[in-house]
Design a protein around this motif. Structure first.
Motif, PDB file in Angstrom:
ATOM      1  N   GLU A  96       5.031   1.738  -3.222  1.00  0.00           N
ATOM      2  CA  GLU A  96       4.347   0.788  -2.347  1.00  0.00           C
ATOM      3  C   GLU A  96       3.384   1.504  -1.399  1.00  0.00           C
ATOM      4  N   SER A 122       8.422  -1.832  -9.360  1.00  0.00           N
ATOM      5  CA  SER A 122       7.536  -2.647  -8.542  1.00  0.00           C
ATOM      6  C   SER A 122       6.466  -1.749  -7.940  1.00  0.00           C
ATOM      7  N   ASN A 124       3.326  -2.194  -5.414  1.00  0.00           N
ATOM      8  CA  ASN A 124       2.767  -3.157  -4.471  1.00  0.00           C
ATOM      9  C   ASN A 124       1.901  -2.417  -3.457  1.00  0.00           C
ATOM     10  N   ASN A 125       0.643  -2.785  -3.397  1.00  0.00           N
ATOM     11  CA  ASN A 125      -0.253  -2.140  -2.430  1.00  0.00           C
ATOM     12  C   ASN A 125      -0.565  -3.047  -1.245  1.00  0.00           C
ATOM     13  N   ASN A 126       0.174  -4.123  -1.097  1.00  0.00           N
ATOM     14  CA  ASN A 126       0.058  -5.029   0.048  1.00  0.00           C
ATOM     15  C   ASN A 126      -1.390  -5.409   0.367  1.00  0.00           C
ATOM     16  N   ASN A 153       6.115  -4.983 -12.134  1.00  0.00           N
ATOM     17  CA  ASN A 153       5.285  -5.904 -11.358  1.00  0.00           C
ATOM     18  C   ASN A 153       4.221  -5.131 -10.605  1.00  0.00           C
ATOM     19  N   PHE A 154       2.957  -5.493 -10.869  1.00  0.00           N
ATOM     20  CA  PHE A 154       1.823  -4.956 -10.131  1.00  0.00           C
ATOM     21  C   PHE A 154       1.417  -6.048  -9.155  1.00  0.00           C
ATOM     22  N   THR A 155       1.592  -5.821  -7.849  1.00  0.00           N
ATOM     23  CA  THR A 155       1.372  -6.858  -6.855  1.00  0.00           C
ATOM     24  C   THR A 155       0.357  -6.400  -5.808  1.00  0.00           C
ATOM     25  N   ASP A 156      -0.547  -7.294  -5.459  1.00  0.00           N
ATOM     26  CA  ASP A 156      -1.486  -7.063  -4.353  1.00  0.00           C
ATOM     27  C   ASP A 156      -2.221  -5.735  -4.456  1.00  0.00           C
ATOM     28  N   THR A 157      -2.716  -5.422  -5.643  1.00  0.00           N
ATOM     29  CA  THR A 157      -3.513  -4.215  -5.828  1.00  0.00           C
ATOM     30  C   THR A 157      -4.865  -4.605  -6.391  1.00  0.00           C
ATOM     31  N   GLU A 158      -5.902  -4.318  -5.649  1.00  0.00           N
ATOM     32  CA  GLU A 158      -7.265  -4.534  -6.123  1.00  0.00           C
ATOM     33  C   GLU A 158      -7.866  -3.170  -6.396  1.00  0.00           C
TER      34      GLU A 158
END
Length: 168
Positions: A96, A122, A124-126, A153-158
């Protein structure tokens, strides 16, 4: 066998001016395992591998039940950088808040003669933008016999930058 095992170890607020903000292995590692190990606020301000850097070949690299939180690298692999590998497993772990600017923004494996397995991970780069200029915005693996990714899960990463090829 010179296996390295880290169990219930915490690397906190560590930084390196070159490679390996948390752990730096210069040569080969014949078995390297992390279990219930945490890397918190780790960075490589002048190189690669914000948390873990292996400059040789890591045989049977295992990262299980562990976390890398707030990691950064000036170039590749904000969490993990492996110059060479023969079997990589990342399982039941959280990575994270990460940043790197070149290939493999989170995990960089230059070459892997074995399998790459990621299960129940998981990332997550918030919502922070991961700006990379090379290949593999999140994961770069130059080669592998077999790649298995499940329950990841790749979450909040642009991802942004001049190249976004070779992985998302």
């Amino acid at each position: 066998s010179n296996k390295m095992t880290f169990t219930n170890v915490n690397f906190t607020n560590t930084n390196a001016s070159s490679n390996g903000g948390g752990l730096y292995v210069n040569g080969n590692a014949n078995g390297i395992a992390f279990d219930e190990t945490n890397f918190n606020n780790v960075k490589s301000t002048g190189g690669s591998g914000g948390a873990i850097y292996v400059g040789g070949t890591a045989t049977n690299f295992e990262f299980k039940n562990s976390n890398i939180i707030n990691s950064s690298a000036k170039t590749s692999g904000s969490a993990v950088y492996l110059k060479g590998a023969n079997g990589v497993t990342i399982k039941d772990s959280v990575i994270e808040n990460y940043s790197a600017t070149s290939n493999g923004g989170v995990i960089y494996i230059e070459s892997n003669s074995g399998n790459l397995n990621m299960d129940n991970v998981s990332l997550n780069n918030n919502g922070k933008k991961l700006q990379t200029t090379g290949n593999g915005g999140i994961v770069y693996c130059g080669s592998a016999s077999k790649v298995t990714v499940s329950n990841v899960n790749f979450t909040d990463t642009e991802i942004s930058g001049s190249s976004k090829t070779g992985g998302g």
